[in-house]
Scaffold this motif. Structure first.
Motif, short mmCIF file in Angstrom:
data_model
loop_
_atom_site.label_atom_id
_atom_site.label_comp_id
_atom_site.label_asym_id
_atom_site.label_seq_id
_atom_site.Cartn_x
_atom_site.Cartn_y
_atom_site.Cartn_z
N SER A 4 9.60 7.09 16.66
CA SER A 4 9.51 7.76 15.37
C SER A 4 8.75 6.88 14.38
CB SER A 4 10.92 8.04 14.82
OG SER A 4 11.59 6.83 14.57
N ARG A 5 8.10 7.51 13.42
CA ARG A 5 7.35 6.73 12.45
C ARG A 5 8.29 6.15 11.41
NH1 ARG A 5 1.68 8.92 10.63
NH2 ARG A 5 1.95 6.99 9.49
N LEU A 6 7.98 4.94 11.00
CA LEU A 6 8.84 4.28 10.02
C LEU A 6 8.72 4.94 8.66
CD1 LEU A 6 8.40 0.51 10.70
CD2 LEU A 6 10.55 1.74 10.54
N TRP A 7 7.52 5.36 8.32
CA TRP A 7 7.34 5.95 7.01
C TRP A 7 6.03 6.73 7.01
CZ3 TRP A 7 2.74 4.36 5.04
CH2 TRP A 7 2.21 3.19 5.60
N ASP A 10 3.52 7.58 0.65
CA ASP A 10 4.02 8.39 -0.45
C ASP A 10 2.93 8.41 -1.53
OD1 ASP A 10 5.13 9.20 -2.87
OD2 ASP A 10 7.11 8.38 -2.37
N LEU A 13 3.37 6.43 -4.65
CA LEU A 13 3.59 4.98 -4.58
C LEU A 13 2.51 4.23 -3.81
CD1 LEU A 13 7.42 5.02 -3.72
CD2 LEU A 13 6.38 4.67 -5.97
N ASP A 14 1.79 4.94 -2.97
CA ASP A 14 0.89 4.25 -2.04
C ASP A 14 -0.56 4.67 -2.25
OD1 ASP A 14 3.21 3.18 -0.92
OD2 ASP A 14 3.44 4.89 0.42
N THR A 92 2.27 -9.00 3.35
CA THR A 92 2.83 -8.66 2.04
C THR A 92 2.79 -9.87 1.13
OG1 THR A 92 4.73 -7.67 0.91
CG2 THR A 92 5.23 -9.31 2.59
N PHE A 107 2.23 -5.80 -3.59
CA PHE A 107 2.09 -4.79 -2.54
C PHE A 107 2.14 -5.37 -1.13
CE2 PHE A 107 -2.37 -4.82 -0.84
CZ PHE A 107 -2.84 -5.90 -1.57
N THR A 108 2.39 -4.46 -0.18
CA THR A 108 2.25 -4.72 1.25
C THR A 108 1.03 -3.96 1.73
OG1 THR A 108 4.64 -4.95 1.56
CG2 THR A 108 3.34 -4.39 3.51
N ILE A 127 1.07 -0.45 -0.11
CA ILE A 127 2.42 0.06 -0.36
C ILE A 127 3.01 -0.67 -1.55
CG2 ILE A 127 4.72 0.29 0.66
CD1 ILE A 127 3.35 0.15 3.43
N HIS A 128 3.28 0.07 -2.61
CA HIS A 128 3.73 -0.57 -3.86
C HIS A 128 5.22 -0.35 -4.09
CE1 HIS A 128 -0.57 0.40 -4.16
NE2 HIS A 128 -0.65 -0.83 -4.64
N ARG A 129 5.74 -1.17 -4.97
CA ARG A 129 7.16 -1.12 -5.30
C ARG A 129 7.50 0.15 -6.07
NH1 ARG A 129 9.08 -6.33 -8.55
NH2 ARG A 129 7.23 -5.67 -9.71
#
Lengths: 160, 160
Positions: A4-7, A10, A13-14, A92, A107-108, A127-129
């Protein structure tokens, strides 16, 4: 579980830069993971890379210093999280080398490369907070900056 | 490069619990990585674990809710960084699952286990952002709390 994909990115946010480029994954990987290559493409001209340090393993350092045309230096210090040659590179600035939490996380980055014919489907995700982080990165010129840098990476890879 | 150590614990910033315990590494690993085990040892009694969620892979979720004797709940949300069965488990709350930087980073945990006879040399290291973080964790009772939890882990492992 692991299939499965982790994420999913978004959009609030991204930030994502996706492109098919006409150099193969192994050259993209080399460009991303050797300091002598990074210094030639990582900053959109006329910015330059004043220094780069890489310890290519999870927990290892990824440090760059970007220099503006006026000579001002901007250090970036981060930590690799995933190192899968020719496929996936994650780091990150929320962690310093050795996984110590940092004081100013921004970011990551997840860079993926998949073969497409003789070339590569290249995806860079930031990927931002929070939304403020995404907006700040957008206003710093993420799309143009990372796009121009990628043009430079491709030009460099063709000389390898 | 990969043979050198990434870091040594810094006594100003890090807290270390080291002990040789008389249960083997695979049982220590099981105790750390299955929610049904975590709920039985992770919080020093009379605290309890109200919930636990584990997706055991780099970037995967490690979420617990600790409940105080008065019924107050304390959620912890983190992300695994390294998953090396029976040897090494690393996670951090500086990142949310999927590596998103978090808003309130506190520490990264590195758990290592090495065989020692029939038992295990167990080292738990908490890596903090700054001295204030280390002090706060110390004042929260790191040594006693993690020590008591480890006693509980050993007792549980002996029943496995």
């Amino acid at each position: 579980m692991t299939s499965s994909r982790l994420w999913e990115p978004d959009p609030k946010l991204d930030l994502v830069l996706e492109r098919v480029i006409d150099v193969p994954p192994d050259l993209v990987w080399a460009a991303w993971t050797k300091p002598e290559h990074i210094s030639k493409w990582f900053t959109p001209a006329p910015w330059t890379v004043a220094d780069c340090e890489i310890d290519l393993r999870p927990g290892g350092i990824f440090r760059t210093i970007m220099r503006s045309p006026e000579g001002k230096e901007f250090p970036n210090l981060g930590c690799y999280l995933e190192v899968v040659p020719n496929e996936r590179l994650v780091w990150t600035d929320a962690l310093l080398p050795g996984y110590r939490p940092s004081t100013n996380p921004f970011f990551t980055a997840v860079i993926t490369m998949e073969p497409r014919g003789q070339g590569t489907r290249y995806v860079a995700t930031a990927i931002h907070r929070d939304e403020a982080g995404r907006k700040q990165h957008e206003e710093m010129g993420f799309h143009q900056g990372w796009g121009t840098a990628l043009d430079q990476l491709v030009a460099l890879a063709k000389t390898m």
